[in-house]
Design an enzyme around this catalytic site. Structure first.
Site, mmCIF file in Angstrom:
data_model
loop_
_atom_site.group_PDB
_atom_site.id
_atom_site.type_symbol
_atom_site.label_atom_id
_atom_site.label_comp_id
_atom_site.label_asym_id
_atom_site.label_seq_id
_atom_site.Cartn_x
_atom_site.Cartn_y
_atom_site.Cartn_z
ATOM 1 N N LYS A 35 -21.555 59.216 4.481
ATOM 2 C CA LYS A 35 -20.995 58.155 5.321
ATOM 3 C C LYS A 35 -20.279 58.687 6.552
ATOM 4 C CE LYS A 35 -16.630 57.625 2.784
ATOM 5 N NZ LYS A 35 -15.740 58.044 3.883
ATOM 6 N N THR A 36 -19.552 59.803 6.417
ATOM 7 C CA THR A 36 -18.832 60.339 7.574
ATOM 8 C C THR A 36 -19.815 60.782 8.651
ATOM 9 O OG1 THR A 36 -17.058 61.082 6.112
ATOM 10 C CG2 THR A 36 -17.091 61.999 8.326
ATOM 11 N N ASP A 223 -13.213 53.172 8.180
ATOM 12 C CA ASP A 223 -13.707 53.938 7.030
ATOM 13 C C ASP A 223 -12.967 53.500 5.764
ATOM 14 O OD1 ASP A 223 -15.093 55.836 5.599
ATOM 15 O OD2 ASP A 223 -13.801 57.506 6.185
ATOM 16 N N GLU A 224 -13.592 53.703 4.607
ATOM 17 C CA GLU A 224 -12.988 53.372 3.301
ATOM 18 C C GLU A 224 -12.482 51.928 3.281
ATOM 19 O OE1 GLU A 224 -13.479 55.347 0.998
ATOM 20 O OE2 GLU A 224 -13.331 57.430 1.619
ATOM 21 N N GLN A 254 -16.412 52.106 -5.535
ATOM 22 C CA GLN A 254 -15.410 53.175 -5.561
ATOM 23 C C GLN A 254 -14.018 52.650 -5.193
ATOM 24 O OE1 GLN A 254 -16.764 57.268 -4.278
ATOM 25 N NE2 GLN A 254 -18.358 56.068 -3.277
ATOM 26 N N ARG A 603 -18.703 62.667 -9.245
ATOM 27 C CA ARG A 603 -18.116 63.895 -8.693
ATOM 28 C C ARG A 603 -18.983 65.108 -9.044
ATOM 29 N NH1 ARG A 603 -16.437 61.763 -5.021
ATOM 30 N NH2 ARG A 603 -17.481 59.981 -5.974
#
Length: 723
Positions: A35-36, A223-224, A254, A603
């Protein structure tokens, strides 16, 4: 930079997100989907290809670290002054810059100071003092946390509980909140929550200022987005203006920070807020194997409130995840450490391994297992078990009981929990000890007999003398229970920050005392206590080999978001442990627990181990919990087991007696132990429950309303019959 070069590193979905530049855009970015990269390439595309002035772009994320990393990547794609002119910031930093220019318009000088956590706590203490409110009953940190929650919901002191009946806590909170804000204004100071609230106040009261910033920031990227709270949501809605060039990036699967005020509903309702929104789903994962992704998708698909997505990858299929049944928490720690040690012996770096658990208290047995094998580890974002305040307090009590000359430990506990023994009294005791040439402890005895310190000091001395006399008779765990009961320690921490975690740690310390086996034979009484303290001291002073650069990482699942490891162990997959007991009767909390499980699973890059125990000694009690519901939907093709388990282990709960015919209830209620079957009992942690079964006279099975079925050791259950 040519557009082909800018897009060539992106997959088709990522390119689609970058190329959509006008109007509202929701990028649902699954775990490990890059995403970044999409955000920074979209910024570069706006500037490089479309000629958008970089100063009209505002990208917002949550932490200074994330903002710094994003800024570096933007400047790498847009070298020179253009990259530097893009505004990449946290919410708080952006609001601070705005307020520095215009806060005078809402009655605050532009030179206002920002109070950090210590400043805020000091101010709350001042407010409590001015209002003559007991800081032990209404702890400053607790009050500050509640005020922060209200500010994040944009609730002012005048609005709080306006027109509603209130409890004593609410009444005191309103008084403290009101005075706190008055003092902040008088001191020309703000706290971090005010940075958002005051910016919203500025924009709503000064439409010309709002129009100026809407003109400046024509392209917003958040973001987020799943972690935004009400204040952040409101700020975003104010800033976007008519063009609605808003791009939000996030993953509802998430969203795990509801306890901090995050509202997953913000991302779920984005399409209702903006009916013309474009939605792009980034579902290609670059981190994990397909086996891990398939298992994680199976778990999260059980949630009802979510955007449907299913991650896939071009990585290898990978090995199935390992679902490991163990006998108890000690066997679990042994399994984890031996698996890690085998990896170390095969040449793997210890930094490849991460152990995730639901609560801090679970780390104790894991830590001991790693230490016993000489495997270095680090607690990420936390404190080692024996360094936690509540544990150090109880250790100090034991130390003084064993050695009354331990003045450091004695001064730690003389007013812990608070019993009205202040600094003046302590100074008088010190003077008495010096003049009489006796220990500080003996001086307490003299002082209490002379009326110094009054009831608090007398009560403390009597307690310690009683405990010292009981040391020869009681096991360590029982003496700890006596200390906790007589000092009302659990009651004292009830209103403190992280009270539940502290209580769990205390119960786990009792478990450690029960499981302690001293080296050498024939040790009794004081000698056993000394051996116990010696072991703790050796553990507490271990700092590891400073030359070792490779450590196993231990952390709670909440701390793991945004990180990745080659091999991940998720321990304690049992009902009431994970998912946590408080979620068992609340669908909303259960969905968050399931998201937490999904975060933990994703993770792992290559290897994922999920363990559950047949019985677990945790929080001072032995529990026979069924395996976690998060394991139930996993198909056999997704998992491998090193120890087989029966499907009958996956039980929902035993039948409650109210579900049975009357004649069967009468038959089953015949007394088979200290409590009649079908009778109701009260447990100090789990509340009321119905007695279901006895096993061998040592174990009792109870159905609790709060957590479902629990099988407990009768000896340690501390049950009370409900008449």
């Amino acid at each position: 930079m040519a557009v082909t070069n800018l897009l060539k590193e992106l997959n088709p979905k990522q390119q689609e997100a970058v190329l959509h530049t006008e109007g509202p855009l929701l990028i649902l970015a699954g775990a490990g989907s890059g995403k970044t990269r999409v955000i920074v390439h979209r910024i570069a595309y706006l500037v490089e290809t479309l000629g958008i002035p970089p100063e009209t772009i505002l990208a917002v994320t949550f932490t200074n670290k994330a903002a710094g990393e994003m800024k570096e990547r933007v400047e790498a794609l847009l070298p020179g002054p253009r990259g530097k002119r893009v505004a990449v910031s946290t919410f708080h930093s952006a609001c601070l810059r705005i307020l520095r220019q215009y806060s005078h318009l809402i009655g605050i000088k532009n030179v206002f100071v920002i109070y950090d956590a210590q400043d805020q706590t000091a101010l709350i203490k001042l407010c409590l003092s001015d209002l003559a409110i007991d800081g032990d009953l209404f702890p400053p940190k607790k009050m500050l946390g509640l005020i922060g929650q209200l500010k994040n919901q944009l609730i002012t002191p005048s609005q709080y509980n306006d027109g509603f009946s209130s409890s004593l806590l609410q009444e005191k909170l309103k008084q403290v909140y009101t005075l706190y804000q008055e003092k902040l204004l008088g001191f020309q100071a703000v706290d971090f929550d005010d940075l958002l609230g005051l910016t919203i106040k500025l924009f709503t009261s000064q439409p010309d200022i709002l129009a100026r910033y809407r003109e400046q920031f024509q392209y917003l990227m958040i973001d987020e987005y799943q972690d935004t709270n009400m204040a952040q949501y409101r700020l975003i809605r104010l800033l976007i203006g008519e063009a609605k060039n808003l791009c939000v990036v996030g993953d509802d699967d998430q969203s795990i920070y509801a306890f901090r005020g995050a509202d997953v509903g913000n991302i779920l309702k984005f399409e209702r807020d903006f009916p013309d929104a474009k939605v792009v789903v980034l579902d290609q994962n670059y981190r994990s194997t397909q086996a891990i992704l398939s298992a994680a998708s199976t778990v999260i698909s059980e949630n009802k409130e979510r955007k449907v997505k299913k991650l896939w990858t071009e990585n290898s299929a990978g090995e199935p995840i390992t679902v490991q049944q163990v006998g108890d928490e000690t066997e679990e720690a042994l399994f984890v450490r031996e698996t890690i040690d085998a990896g170390r012996r095969s040449g793997q770096s210890l930094s490849n391994f991460c152990i995730l658990y639901r609560t801090h208290a679970q780390s104790r047995v894991i830590e001991e297992g790693l230490r016993n094998k000489g495997i270095p580890y680090v607690i990420f974002g936390g404190i080692r078990f024996y360094e936690r305040k509540e544990i150090k307090d109880l250790i100090a009590y034991i130390r003084v009981i064993v050695s009354k000359e331990d003045e450091v430990s004695l001064k730690r506990i003389i007013n812990t929990p608070a019993r009205g023994i202040g600094e003046v009294t302590i100074q008088k005791i010190s003077a008495l000890a010096e003049s009489g040439n006796v220990s500080f402890y003996d001086a307490i005895g003299l002082a209490s007999s002379q009326g110094i310190g009054k009831q608090g000091l007398i009560g403390f001395y009597k307690l310690m003398e009683h405990c010292r006399s009981e040391m020869e008779k009681l096991p360590i765990a029982d003496l700890l229970r006596l200390i906790i009961e007589k000092t009302e320690y659990l009651t004292a921490i009830e209103s403190k920050e992280e009270a539940e975690g502290r209580r769990e740690n205390i119960m786990e310390f009792i478990s450690a005392a029960e499981q302690f086996v001293p080296e050498g034979e024939g040790l009794e009484g004081e000698a056993i206590y000394k051996a116990f303290l010696d072991q703790i001291a050796l553990i507490s002073t271990e700092t590891g080999d400073k030359t070792v650069e490779s450590f196993v990482t231990l952390m709670t699942l909440h701390s793991a978001k945004g990180l990745e490891f080659e091999t991940v162990f998720m321990v304690g997959l049992e009902e009431g442990v994970f998912p946590h007991s408080r979620a068992l009767m609340d669908n909303k909390e259960m969905e968050e627990e399931r998201r937490l499980c999904y975060v933990g699973m994703t993770r792992a890059r290559a290897h994922l181990y999920m363990t559950y125990a047949e019985n677990r000694r945790l929080y001072g009690q032995t529990h026979w919990n069924s395996p976690s519901r998060f394991l139930r939907g996993l198909q056999s093709s997704m998992t491998r087991t090193l120890i087989e388990r029966a499907e009958s282990d996956f039980i929902e709960r035993a039948p409650v007696y109210s579900d049975l015919p009357d004649d069967e209830i009468i038959e089953r209620k015949k007394k088979a132990g200290p409590y009649a079957l079908g009778s109701w009992v009260r447990h100090p942690i789990f509340g009321t429950g119905e007695v279901q079964q006895y096993s061998g006279g040592e174990k009792i099975t109870i159905y609790f309303r709060s957590v479902g079925v629990k099988k407990l050791a009768l000896k340690y259950a501390n049950l009370e019959e409900v008449k």
